[in-house]
Design a protein around this motif. Structure first.
Motif, short mmCIF file in Angstrom:
data_model
loop_
_atom_site.label_atom_id
_atom_site.label_comp_id
_atom_site.label_asym_id
_atom_site.label_seq_id
_atom_site.Cartn_x
_atom_site.Cartn_y
_atom_site.Cartn_z
N VAL A 162 -0.52 -2.58 4.47
CA VAL A 162 -1.92 -2.18 4.61
C VAL A 162 -2.32 -1.23 3.48
O VAL A 162 -3.39 -1.37 2.89
CB VAL A 162 -2.16 -1.54 6.00
CG1 VAL A 162 -3.55 -0.95 6.09
CG2 VAL A 162 -1.95 -2.57 7.10
N ALA A 163 -1.47 -0.25 3.19
CA ALA A 163 -1.76 0.69 2.11
C ALA A 163 -1.88 -0.03 0.77
O ALA A 163 -2.77 0.29 -0.04
CB ALA A 163 -0.67 1.76 2.04
N MET A 164 -1.02 -1.02 0.52
CA MET A 164 -1.10 -1.78 -0.74
C MET A 164 -2.39 -2.59 -0.81
O MET A 164 -2.93 -2.79 -1.90
CB MET A 164 0.11 -2.69 -0.89
CG MET A 164 1.37 -1.95 -1.31
SD MET A 164 1.19 -1.03 -2.83
CE MET A 164 0.93 -2.35 -3.99
N SER A 165 -2.89 -3.07 0.33
CA SER A 165 -4.16 -3.81 0.29
C SER A 165 -5.29 -2.88 -0.14
O SER A 165 -6.20 -3.31 -0.85
CB SER A 165 -4.44 -4.47 1.63
OG SER A 165 -4.74 -3.51 2.60
N TYR A 166 -5.24 -1.61 0.27
CA TYR A 166 -6.23 -0.66 -0.20
C TYR A 166 -6.02 -0.33 -1.68
O TYR A 166 -6.99 -0.22 -2.44
CB TYR A 166 -6.17 0.64 0.62
CG TYR A 166 -6.86 0.52 1.95
CD1 TYR A 166 -8.25 0.53 2.03
CD2 TYR A 166 -6.12 0.40 3.12
CE1 TYR A 166 -8.88 0.41 3.26
CE2 TYR A 166 -6.75 0.28 4.34
CZ TYR A 166 -8.13 0.30 4.41
OH TYR A 166 -8.75 0.18 5.61
N VAL A 167 -4.79 -0.18 -2.09
CA VAL A 167 -4.49 0.15 -3.49
C VAL A 167 -4.95 -0.97 -4.42
O VAL A 167 -5.54 -0.71 -5.47
CB VAL A 167 -2.99 0.44 -3.67
CG1 VAL A 167 -2.60 0.47 -5.14
CG2 VAL A 167 -2.61 1.74 -3.00
#
Length: 191
Positions: A162-167
């Protein structure tokens, strides 16, 4: 009604199982096939280009004023040198502002998506592979599924996804919303 619904559910489950069991060997065959097609296309282009100059170099014959493109030698990969070494001011003079803006946009997206791919592959694939190799039984996984999020069930590993999708969503938004390269295009138009 329930018999038809049960049959449809069974059909959907069978289809879903086929999709989730993609064999790595099939992916390898596709990589080899499309690499061979790409090499054959480049080879055909390199054979046809010197013999069909009217198609591949029409502006050498039909040019206006000072807009004559550089001469390209007849060698096999001699078309790469002008492609790589021609600078933006010369392109602006020869092909115009719209084409230069499009080439700049293509260069920007190339670097953007290359960076995103390297970032995701460098972070997500090791996380997925480590979870699959530790928690999924060997007979229930294959190499291709080990590289994906398909079997990951650990909460912190899912949070990393999920964090990588934001990044990876942030750079395109910050680059394409204000269009910082628009100022340089306006300067080029004025000059």
């Amino acid at each position: 009604m329930s018999d038809a619904q049960d049959a449809l559910t069974d059909l959907f489950e069978q289809y879903n199982e086929k999709l989730s069991n993609v064999m790595p060997q099939a992916v390898g065959y596709n990589v080899v096939l499309f690499s061979a097609i790409s090499l054959a296309t480049i080879f055909a282009f390199n054979l046809l280009r010197p013999r069909n100059k009217i198609i591949y170099e029409p502006k050498v014959k039909y040019y206006e004023g000072e807009k004559r493109p550089p001469r390209i030698k007849e060698g096999f990969f001699d078309w790469l040198s002008p492609l790589i070494h021609t600078k933006e001011p010369e392109l602006l003079e020869k092909i115009g502002l719209d084409a230069v803006a499009f080439l700049r946009f293509l260069r920007l997206t190339r670097w953007l998506f290359l960076g995103i791919a390297v970032l995701c592959c460098g972070i997500l694939i090791p996380i997925d592979f480590s979870f699959n190799s530790q928690h999924v039984q060997k007979n229930n996984r294959n190499f291709l599924n080990s590289l994906t999020i398909a079997n990951v069930g650990d909460q912190w590993r899912l949070f990393v996804h999920v964090a990588m999708s934001y990044v990876i969503s942030e750079p395109p938004v910050t680059i394409f919303m204000p269009l910082p390269w628009n100022e340089a295009l306006m300067r080029a138009r004025i000059d």
